[in-house]
Write an enzyme that holds these catalytic residues in place. Structure first.
Site, mmCIF file in Angstrom:
data_model
loop_
_atom_site.group_PDB
_atom_site.id
_atom_site.type_symbol
_atom_site.label_atom_id
_atom_site.label_comp_id
_atom_site.label_asym_id
_atom_site.label_seq_id
_atom_site.Cartn_x
_atom_site.Cartn_y
_atom_site.Cartn_z
ATOM 1 N N TRP A 157 0.838 -1.214 0.000
ATOM 2 C CA TRP A 157 0.000 0.000 0.000
ATOM 3 C C TRP A 157 0.862 1.248 0.000
ATOM 4 O O TRP A 157 0.548 2.235 -0.655
ATOM 5 C CB TRP A 157 -0.996 -0.034 1.157
ATOM 6 C CG TRP A 157 -2.011 -1.111 0.934
ATOM 7 C CD1 TRP A 157 -2.142 -2.277 1.631
ATOM 8 C CD2 TRP A 157 -3.002 -1.155 -0.105
ATOM 9 N NE1 TRP A 157 -3.160 -3.035 1.094
ATOM 10 C CE2 TRP A 157 -3.701 -2.375 0.037
ATOM 11 C CE3 TRP A 157 -3.371 -0.284 -1.136
ATOM 12 C CZ2 TRP A 157 -4.747 -2.744 -0.818
ATOM 13 C CZ3 TRP A 157 -4.416 -0.657 -1.989
ATOM 14 C CH2 TRP A 157 -5.077 -1.868 -1.827
ATOM 15 N N LYS A 174 -12.371 -1.907 7.419
ATOM 16 C CA LYS A 174 -11.685 -2.920 8.231
ATOM 17 C C LYS A 174 -12.069 -2.772 9.704
ATOM 18 O O LYS A 174 -12.609 -3.686 10.301
ATOM 19 C CB LYS A 174 -10.178 -2.826 8.054
ATOM 20 C CG LYS A 174 -9.775 -3.122 6.598
ATOM 21 C CD LYS A 174 -8.466 -2.492 6.257
ATOM 22 C CE LYS A 174 -8.312 -2.230 4.782
ATOM 23 N NZ LYS A 174 -8.561 -3.340 3.892
ATOM 24 N N ASP A 185 -1.297 6.514 6.632
ATOM 25 C CA ASP A 185 -2.371 5.650 6.142
ATOM 26 C C ASP A 185 -2.594 4.601 7.220
ATOM 27 O O ASP A 185 -1.787 3.690 7.399
ATOM 28 C CB ASP A 185 -1.946 4.988 4.822
ATOM 29 C CG ASP A 185 -2.969 3.954 4.339
ATOM 30 O OD1 ASP A 185 -4.025 3.799 4.997
ATOM 31 O OD2 ASP A 185 -2.708 3.313 3.307
HETATM 32 N N1 PMP Z 1 -4.160 1.322 2.462
HETATM 33 C C1 PMP Z 1 -4.230 0.187 3.162
HETATM 34 C C2 PMP Z 1 -3.272 -0.030 4.295
HETATM 35 C C3 PMP Z 1 -5.179 -0.775 2.822
HETATM 36 O O1 PMP Z 1 -5.256 -1.912 3.513
HETATM 37 C C4 PMP Z 1 -6.071 -0.533 1.754
HETATM 38 C C5 PMP Z 1 -7.151 -1.504 1.352
HETATM 39 N N2 PMP Z 1 -6.986 -2.796 1.647
HETATM 40 C C6 PMP Z 1 -5.937 0.658 1.044
HETATM 41 C C7 PMP Z 1 -4.995 1.569 1.437
HETATM 42 C C8 PMP Z 1 -6.831 0.970 -0.107
HETATM 43 O O2 PMP Z 1 -8.068 1.287 0.420
HETATM 44 P P1 PMP Z 1 -9.381 1.561 -0.429
HETATM 45 O O3 PMP Z 1 -9.783 0.300 -1.042
HETATM 46 O O4 PMP Z 1 -10.321 2.058 0.637
HETATM 47 O O5 PMP Z 1 -9.057 2.613 -1.422
#
Ligand code: PMP
Length: 362
Positions: A103, A197, A173
């Site tokens: 991520w 989550k 994040d």
């Molecule tokens: N950052 C992290 C740490 C994630 O776990 C996720 C999704 N699994 C995201 C960003 C992306 O999130 P979204 O699908 O809400 O755009």
């Protein structure tokens, strides 16, 4: 099917049962309103109480100081990958990124479209099995901000303490570990998290940002992408994800009832330990991905002796009502996501299953 199974999904993920029950009870008609939360105006008194109550409880839960704004946005954490640099990086500017998993890499890719995303630290060469040590970080005191990912959902690597970045604004994040343990918001300039989550359903993104950041927002941004517009309109510039905010409101209330972040942190650490102890006690049959000091309490990642056995493990676990244990396609193996709402009984059931599986297939 009315019986619930153990849901190890990484997100959207398990929600607290009392939250689902209350939402179900009040789905057709909110008490005293006679309409569903999805049928009322987002500018009604009823929704005002929901969104303001949600914000007030978030402030209480995480002891958010008054100089910070709380926003409920759309576009997921992925849109924040872009909004953060668009709003906070001056034209032709630079920001530091500490990359500890997939991520964080995605965040860098977006930021590069708006300026220079400098890699201030990365553990990619070690397959993201840990977070960098303070001595490994190359922080630029003139960077617009430092971005990091408090928990890498795919690799299962978590910062036990946020990096020290001096006076440079720290951006986090926190999508996959927000409100899973105490957090000192004053150390951060901006925290964002997709809700799906630890906070509710997908479709709403929580953003907590310090007021002084708004001075940097350039004038020409599209309204929806402009933190200043979102703050001025209290997240109601357009129609917000009303159902998502409503479920988040119930989830935050549930977190407060559970004893808040201290209690959640303790419980989450205990839950994760049950699983890591089983992995460590398997004589090498189950191999953890992350180094012990950097293991996530939210996403427990491990391998089996072969991919064939991993396939068998996942399919037999599913049959035993232990659902969604397959690791992310990019890294393989097994991933057990055990967020706030995931019950300890489910972790114990998984450990029992793991012991049986090893006995039969070891
Ligand atoms: N950052 C992290 C740490 C994630 O776990 C996720 C999704 N699994 C995201 C960003 C992306 O999130 P979204 O699908 O809400 O755009």
């Amino acid at each position: 099917m009315t019986e619930r199974i153990f849901n190890f999904a990484a997100g959207p993920a398990v929600l607290p049962e009392p939250v689902l029950e209350e939402a179900q009870r009040d789905l057709i008609s909110l008490p005293g309103v006679g309409m569903s939360v999805m049928e009322i105006s987002h500018r009604s008194k009823t929704f005002d109480a929901i969104i303001q109550g949600c914000e007030a409880d978030i402030r209480r839960l995480a002891a958010i100081p008054s100089g910070y704004h709380v926003l409920f946005l759309q576009g997921g954490a992925s849109l924040q990958f872009a909004m953060v640099p668009m709003n906070l990086m001056p034209a032709g500017g630079k920001a530091d990124y500490i990359v500890t998993g997939s991520w964080g890499k995605k965040a860098v890719k977006e930021a590069q479209k708006f300026g220079t995303a400098q890699i201030a630290g990365s553990t990619e060469s070690e397959s993201f099995t840990r977070v960098p040590d303070a001595s490994e970080l190359k922080l630029d005191p003139s960077a617009a901000y430092v971005h990091f990912t408090s928990n890498e959902t795919i690799q299962g690597v978590e910062w036990k303490q946020e990096p020290s970045v001096g006076a440079v604004p720290l951006v986090c994040d926190a999508s996959s570990d927000i409100f899973s343990r105490p957090i000192d918001v004053r150390k951060y300039a901006l925290i964002y998290a997709g809700a799906q989550k630890n906070l509710g359903p997908s479709g709403v993104t929580l953003v907590i940002l310090r007021n002084d950041l708004l001075d940097r927002v350039p004038k020409n941004l599209a309204a929806m992408l402009d933190y200043r517009v979102q703050v001025e309109n209290k997240s109601l510039y357009n129609t917000p994800p009303v159902f998502g905010v409503y479920i988040m409101r119930l989830t935050i209330k549930w977190l407060l009832e559970q004893g808040g972040l201290e209690a959640m942190g303790r419980r989450n650490a205990e839950k994760a330990k049950v699983l890591y102890d089983a992995i460590d006690g398997s004589g090498g049959y189950y191999r953890p991905h992350a180094e012990p000091a950097h293991r996530s309490n939210m996403n427990v990642t491990f391998r089996l002796p072969s991919e064939e056995l991993e396939k068998k493990f996942v399919s037999e676990a599913t049959a035993a009502k232990l659902d969604s244990l397959k690791g992310h396609r990019s890294v393989g193996g097994i991933r057990a996501s055990i967020y706030n709402a995931f019950p300890r009984a489910g972790v114990e059931a998984l450990v029992g299953f793991m012991k049986e599986f090893q006995k039969k297939n070891g």
